[in-house]
Design an enzyme around this catalytic site. Structure first.
Site, PDB file in Angstrom:
ATOM      1  CB  SER A   1      -0.894  -0.002   1.245  1.00 50.89           C
ATOM      2  OG  SER A   1      -1.526   1.241   1.440  1.00 50.89           O
TER       3      SER A   1
ATOM      4  CD  GLU B   1      -2.468   5.263   4.243  1.00 52.47           C
ATOM      5  OE1 GLU B   1      -1.930   5.569   5.317  1.00 52.47           O
ATOM      6  OE2 GLU B   1      -3.210   6.030   3.610  1.00 52.47           O
TER       7      GLU B   1
ATOM      8  CE1 TYR C   1      -4.411  -1.807   5.261  1.00 51.78           C
ATOM      9  CE2 TYR C   1      -3.501   0.239   4.387  1.00 51.78           C
ATOM     10  CZ  TYR C   1      -4.030  -1.019   4.181  1.00 51.78           C
ATOM     11  OH  TYR C   1      -4.184  -1.497   2.895  1.00 51.78           O
TER      12      TYR C   1
END
Length: 345
Positions: free
Chosen positions: A131, A133, A154
């Site tokens: 990701s 992120e 996350y």
């Protein structure tokens, strides 16, 4: 010979589009779903018929990434040629409230799955859903060489899985790839994610059903693409000559504020008249901007995003308006395909 794929997270946005893609390519597709008191297969209901139908090519199995023994049993029985690990607790804001569960699914779940592949000595290729992120506060544009600095449980969990996949590639010679996907959306996006929350609210406000939309920080910038294009990128990574890691992104930044303006403009409304601030939606730590550079994927895989934010908002708003008119949820935005089945075993 028919190739066999296993998808964790098959009931999610990406899993449903990937299942469609693979079935269209002639695969036999197996998906892992968690046992629950209610069904959560809305996004893939159109893909299967009676499991005993001759030629059925979609099969579902109960399992969970927190249950390593069950994963070994399933992988041994299915013997997949390709494994796509898409399952996780994937909501960034929720990860602050449930960090342990997020780490168990998005982080340790990858270890359990790869250990099953390794101990069973399966000759398969493995895709890990990484990701944007993971980049966190590293300044954009971000590519495969950008340092990681995750800013949420996350993001930290996904970074753990990223390095786990790389370690199993380097230590055990497994064909593992990391797809570092930037934000990708569609009418099948969950209603708690900001893009879908916006487009669903636009449809309801336009229909006179709601008066306001409540959001947190609208100044963050994201790189939003179209999910069906991104699952094609996943498949291309798995069919490269050698395993590697790839960023998939549009290369264009769009703030939540700009996304709001685009979405409301599709129904002739001014977003500022309807959007209200709610600090409950703020994160303890925020990422100001993520914008990806997918030139490596373009040069090596021939992949390039085509749908950008203006068209994406139009697709999503139109789907949510149509869903209201039909009284349902706009998960199915492709035609039903015959001859597929489902089983639980």
């Amino acid at each position: 010979m028919t190739r066999r794929a296993l998808i964790t997270g098959i009931t999610g946005q990406d899993g449903s589009y990937l299942a469609e893609l693979l079935l269209n390519k002639g695969y036999e597709v197996h998906g892992i779903i968690r046992r629950a008191s209610t069904f959560n297969t809305t996004r893939i209901d159109h893909l299967y018929v009676d499991p005993h139908t001759p030629g059925a090519r979609l099969f579902l199995h109960f399992g969970d990434l927190v249950d390593g023994a069950r994963l070994i049993t399933l992988l041994s029985r299915i013997a997949p040629d390709e494994v796509y690990n898409l399952a996780a607790q994937s909501h960034v804001r929720v990860s602050f409230d449930e960090p342990e569960y997020t780490a168990d699914t998005a982080g340790l779940g990858t270890v359990r799955l790869l250990e099953a592949v390794r101990h069973l000595d399966l000759n398969c290729r493995f895709y890990q859903a990484s990701s944007s992120e993971m980049f966190g506060s590293s300044p954009p544009p971000q590519n495969e060489d950008t340092p990681f600095h995750p800013r949420s449980p996350y993001g930290v969990s996904k970074l753990f899985s990223y390095w786990t996949a790389r370690n199993y590639r380097e230590a055990y010679g497994l064909f593992t790839v990391n797809g570092i996907l930037f934000n990708h959306e569609s009418p099948r996006r969950g209603e708690t994610f900001v893009t879908r929350k916006i487009t669903r609210a636009v449809a309801r406000i336009h229909a006179g059903l709601d008066r306001h939309l409540y959001l947190g920080n609208v100044d963050v910038v994201r790189d939003w693409g179209y999910a069906p294009e991104y699952v094609e990128g996943m498949w291309r990574m798995m069919h490269a000559d050698a395993p590697d890691d790839y960023v998939l992104a549009t290369g264009f930044g769009c703030s939540v504020r700009e996304f709001l303006a685009l979405a409301f403009a599709h129904v002739g409304l001014d977003w500022e008249e309807y959007v209200r601030f709610d600090d409950r939606y703020l994160r303890p730590t925020e990422i100001d901007a993520v914008i990806g550079n997918s030139s490596k994927a373009q040069s090596e895989l021939g992949w390039k995003a085509q749908v950008l934010a203006p068209e994406l908002t139009k697709i999503m708003v139109a789907a949510d308006i149509r869903a209201l008119e039909l009284g349902g949820t706009p998960c199915i935005d492709r035609p039903t395909l015959p001859g597929w089945g489902v089983e639980s075993r």
